[in-house]
Every structure is written in structure tokens, then in C-alpha cells.
Design a protein around this motif. Structure first.
Motif, PDB file in Angstrom:
ATOM      1  N   ARG A  21      76.811  19.038  52.999  1.00 51.16           N
ATOM      2  CA  ARG A  21      77.700  19.604  54.024  1.00 51.16           C
ATOM      3  C   ARG A  21      78.117  21.034  53.661  1.00 51.16           C
ATOM      4  O   ARG A  21      79.267  21.440  53.868  1.00 51.16           O
ATOM      5  N   GLN A  22      77.166  21.775  53.099  1.00 49.54           N
ATOM      6  CA  GLN A  22      77.406  23.182  52.777  1.00 49.54           C
ATOM      7  C   GLN A  22      76.917  24.054  53.926  1.00 49.54           C
ATOM      8  O   GLN A  22      76.005  23.666  54.667  1.00 49.54           O
ATOM      9  N   GLU A  23      77.518  25.227  54.026  1.00 52.66           N
ATOM     10  CA  GLU A  23      77.071  26.180  55.041  1.00 52.66           C
ATOM     11  C   GLU A  23      75.654  26.634  54.705  1.00 52.66           C
ATOM     12  O   GLU A  23      75.345  26.959  53.558  1.00 52.66           O
ATOM     13  N   VAL A  24      74.801  26.642  55.716  1.00 51.46           N
ATOM     14  CA  VAL A  24      73.415  27.062  55.535  1.00 51.46           C
ATOM     15  C   VAL A  24      73.307  28.514  56.000  1.00 51.46           C
ATOM     16  O   VAL A  24      73.453  28.809  57.183  1.00 51.46           O
ATOM     17  N   THR A  25      73.094  29.419  55.027  1.00 49.00           N
ATOM     18  CA  THR A  25      72.921  30.830  55.354  1.00 49.00           C
ATOM     19  C   THR A  25      71.520  31.270  54.965  1.00 49.00           C
ATOM     20  O   THR A  25      70.912  30.706  54.055  1.00 49.00           O
ATOM     21  N   GLU A  26      71.014  32.257  55.665  1.00 48.95           N
ATOM     22  CA  GLU A  26      69.671  32.771  55.379  1.00 48.95           C
ATOM     23  C   GLU A  26      69.553  33.225  53.930  1.00 48.95           C
ATOM     24  O   GLU A  26      68.629  32.848  53.221  1.00 48.95           O
ATOM     25  N   GLU A  27      70.516  34.021  53.495  1.00 53.17           N
ATOM     26  CA  GLU A  27      70.470  34.548  52.129  1.00 53.17           C
ATOM     27  C   GLU A  27      70.541  33.422  51.093  1.00 53.17           C
ATOM     28  O   GLU A  27      69.796  33.414  50.115  1.00 53.17           O
ATOM     29  N   GLY A  28      71.421  32.465  51.328  1.00 54.50           N
ATOM     30  CA  GLY A  28      71.546  31.334  50.404  1.00 54.50           C
ATOM     31  C   GLY A  28      70.267  30.518  50.337  1.00 54.50           C
ATOM     32  O   GLY A  28      69.827  30.121  49.250  1.00 54.50           O
ATOM     33  N   LEU A  29      69.668  30.262  51.494  1.00 52.73           N
ATOM     34  CA  LEU A  29      68.410  29.513  51.534  1.00 52.73           C
ATOM     35  C   LEU A  29      67.307  30.237  50.781  1.00 52.73           C
ATOM     36  O   LEU A  29      66.588  29.639  49.980  1.00 52.73           O
ATOM     37  N   LEU A  30      67.157  31.519  51.056  1.00 55.03           N
ATOM     38  CA  LEU A  30      66.065  32.288  50.455  1.00 55.03           C
ATOM     39  C   LEU A  30      66.219  32.386  48.940  1.00 55.03           C
ATOM     40  O   LEU A  30      65.259  32.187  48.203  1.00 55.03           O
ATOM     41  N   GLU A  31      67.433  32.692  48.491  1.00 53.83           N
ATOM     42  CA  GLU A  31      67.646  32.863  47.052  1.00 53.83           C
ATOM     43  C   GLU A  31      67.527  31.548  46.296  1.00 53.83           C
ATOM     44  O   GLU A  31      66.875  31.480  45.255  1.00 53.83           O
ATOM     45  N   GLU A  32      68.145  30.492  46.804  1.00 57.86           N
ATOM     46  CA  GLU A  32      68.097  29.221  46.088  1.00 57.86           C
ATOM     47  C   GLU A  32      66.686  28.639  46.107  1.00 57.86           C
ATOM     48  O   GLU A  32      66.222  28.095  45.110  1.00 57.86           O
ATOM     49  N   SER A  33      65.999  28.758  47.228  1.00 59.49           N
ATOM     50  CA  SER A  33      64.634  28.217  47.293  1.00 59.49           C
ATOM     51  C   SER A  33      63.685  29.016  46.397  1.00 59.49           C
ATOM     52  O   SER A  33      62.792  28.439  45.772  1.00 59.49           O
ATOM     53  N   LEU A  34      63.901  30.322  46.292  1.00 59.92           N
ATOM     54  CA  LEU A  34      63.084  31.128  45.384  1.00 59.92           C
ATOM     55  C   LEU A  34      63.358  30.715  43.938  1.00 59.92           C
ATOM     56  O   LEU A  34      62.425  30.579  43.135  1.00 59.92           O
ATOM     57  N   GLY A  35      64.615  30.492  43.605  1.00 58.89           N
ATOM     58  CA  GLY A  35      64.970  30.031  42.260  1.00 58.89           C
ATOM     59  C   GLY A  35      64.353  28.681  41.942  1.00 58.89           C
ATOM     60  O   GLY A  35      63.828  28.460  40.849  1.00 58.89           O
ATOM     61  N   ASP A  36      64.388  27.767  42.927  1.00 59.01           N
ATOM     62  CA  ASP A  36      63.773  26.449  42.734  1.00 59.01           C
ATOM     63  C   ASP A  36      62.264  26.569  42.538  1.00 59.01           C
ATOM     64  O   ASP A  36      61.691  25.925  41.655  1.00 59.01           O
ATOM     65  N   LEU A  37      61.632  27.388  43.358  1.00 61.01           N
ATOM     66  CA  LEU A  37      60.181  27.601  43.247  1.00 61.01           C
ATOM     67  C   LEU A  37      59.840  28.220  41.895  1.00 61.01           C
ATOM     68  O   LEU A  37      58.885  27.808  41.228  1.00 61.01           O
ATOM     69  N   HIS A  38      60.633  29.190  41.476  1.00 64.28           N
ATOM     70  CA  HIS A  38      60.435  29.860  40.194  1.00 64.28           C
ATOM     71  C   HIS A  38      60.486  28.837  39.061  1.00 64.28           C
ATOM     72  O   HIS A  38      59.613  28.817  38.191  1.00 64.28           O
ATOM     73  N   CYS A  39      61.510  27.978  39.069  1.00 63.36           N
ATOM     74  CA  CYS A  39      61.637  26.953  38.022  1.00 63.36           C
ATOM     75  C   CYS A  39      60.462  25.981  38.047  1.00 63.36           C
ATOM     76  O   CYS A  39      59.903  25.656  37.001  1.00 63.36           O
ATOM     77  N   GLU A  40      60.113  25.519  39.222  1.00 63.53           N
ATOM     78  CA  GLU A  40      59.036  24.534  39.339  1.00 63.53           C
ATOM     79  C   GLU A  40      57.684  25.112  38.931  1.00 63.53           C
ATOM     80  O   GLU A  40      56.938  24.512  38.170  1.00 63.53           O
ATOM     81  N   LEU A  41      57.388  26.295  39.430  1.00 62.23           N
ATOM     82  CA  LEU A  41      56.076  26.891  39.210  1.00 62.23           C
ATOM     83  C   LEU A  41      55.918  27.461  37.804  1.00 62.23           C
ATOM     84  O   LEU A  41      54.845  27.385  37.212  1.00 62.23           O
ATOM     85  N   LEU A  42      56.992  28.023  37.263  1.00 59.36           N
ATOM     86  CA  LEU A  42      56.880  28.748  36.004  1.00 59.36           C
ATOM     87  C   LEU A  42      57.538  28.046  34.816  1.00 59.36           C
ATOM     88  O   LEU A  42      57.719  28.657  33.772  1.00 59.36           O
ATOM     89  N   ASP A  43      57.852  26.778  34.961  1.00 57.15           N
ATOM     90  CA  ASP A  43      58.487  26.046  33.875  1.00 57.15           C
ATOM     91  C   ASP A  43      57.676  26.143  32.578  1.00 57.15           C
ATOM     92  O   ASP A  43      58.206  26.479  31.525  1.00 57.15           O
ATOM     93  N   GLY A  44      56.387  25.876  32.663  1.00 55.39           N
ATOM     94  CA  GLY A  44      55.525  25.945  31.479  1.00 55.39           C
ATOM     95  C   GLY A  44      55.439  27.354  30.918  1.00 55.39           C
ATOM     96  O   GLY A  44      55.503  27.565  29.706  1.00 55.39           O
TER      97      GLY A  44
END
Length: 173
Positions: free
Chosen positions: A54-77
Motif C-alpha cells: 500500500r505504498q505510493e507508486v511513483t515513476e521515479e520510485g519504480l524505475l530506481e528500485e527496479s533498477l536496483g533489484d535488477l542490478h542485484c539479481e544480475l550482478l550478484d556473482g
């Protein structure tokens, strides 16, 4: 950063890396499309997570958090390997202690596009973008190593010339 800034920066990173390192044009195109597809998928997952909480969905928040998640998932190794590599004194690199790693390659071009060095609060997502785009382009080119025996020879030569690590040093990696 806004979606427009992310769009320009991501496209410019791929183009800048193409120009700096002469990646194959088809690889750049394919990996850019791959990156966009992965990022869109992560944006959808982050949006679902925001809605669940139930958090506010903002464009900037979506883009930054999803990029961070992708970064962690893809570059963990890669990030784990980098940390061990930097901790290895014989590698000759200074330990960064959580600092943003220095970037070369297309970084100057991106900063130019964005109107200069980004402010501190915008730096992390742009560095994540740089690391993801560079990794994907290298990963895409890696399939071609079998057609570039000189690279295999070079890597083999580096391994053969490397100082022998003691068994204790080896276990600490």
C-alpha cells in the motif's frame, strides 16, 4: 531520475560503450533490447510489491528500485567476485570500502548528455546502469570468444604468469 533521463542515459551507455570498446553492433542492439525487457519485468514486480505494501507508486520510485533489484539479481556473482578481487593484495587495486567504483568507458559521454557529473543522489542508479550495460555487453561478446583464440591465449598467459598464491591465501578468497 525521471524516465526520460533513464531512457537517455541507458541508450547513451550502450552507444558510448559501443564507441569506446567497439562491441559488435548486433550485440549492442540485442543486449539493449534484453536490458529493456529485463528492466520492464522488474518494474512490474516492484509495482506489485508497492501495491501489496500500500505504498505510493511513483515513476521515479519504480524505475530506481527496479533498477536496483535488477542490478542485484544480475550482478550478484560479479559484485561478490569484485569484492574478493579487490581484497586480494596481489591484484594491485585499492580497497574501496563501499565507495562507488570509478568508471571509465562511456561515463564521460553520459555525464555530458546529462549536463555534467550527476549530483550524489542520482549517482548510484546511474552507476548501476553503467555496470549492468557493461556486463550485458561483455556477456554478449563472450559467446564469441571461441572465434577469438587470441583472447583465450591472453587469459591463459595471464593465469600462467600470475604469482602463485599460498593455500592459505587461496582459501581466504
Amino acid at each position: 531520475p525521471s524516465s526520460e533521463v533513464f531512457f537517455r542515459a541507458s541508450a547513451d551507455f550502450f552507444v558510448g560503450l559501443f564507441e569506446v570498446f567497439d562491441f559488435q553492433a548486433d550485440n549492442v542492439k540485442n543486449q539493449y533490447e534484453h536490458f529493456i525487457s529485463l528492466w520492464r519485468s522488474h518494474v512490474a514486480m516492484v509495482a506489485d510489491r508497492f501495491i501489496e505494501r500500500r505504498q505510493e507508486v511513483t515513476e521515479e520510485g519504480l524505475l530506481e528500485e527496479s533498477l536496483g533489484d535488477l542490478h542485484c539479481e544480475l550482478l550478484d556473482g560479479f559484485l561478490s567476485w569484485r569484492q574478493r578481487f579487490l581484497e586480494c593484495e596481489s591484484a594491485g587495486f585499492e580497497h574501496m570500502d563501499g565507495e562507488v567504483p570509478p568508471l571509465g568507458g562511456g561515463w564521460a559521454r553520459i555525464c555530458e548528455t546529462l549536463g555534467g557529473e550527476p549530483p550524489e543522489e542520482r549517482l548510484v542508479p546511474l552507476v548501476q546502469l553503467a555496470e549492468i550495460s557493461t556486463y550485458l555487453l561483455c556477456w554478449g561478446e563472450a559467446g564469441n570468444l571461441r572465434f577469438m583464440p587470441e583472447i583465450i591465449y591472453f587469459i591463459t598467459e595471464l593465469a600462467l604468469k600470475a604469482d602463485q598464491a599460498s593455500s592459505e591465501e587461496f582459501r581466504s578468497l
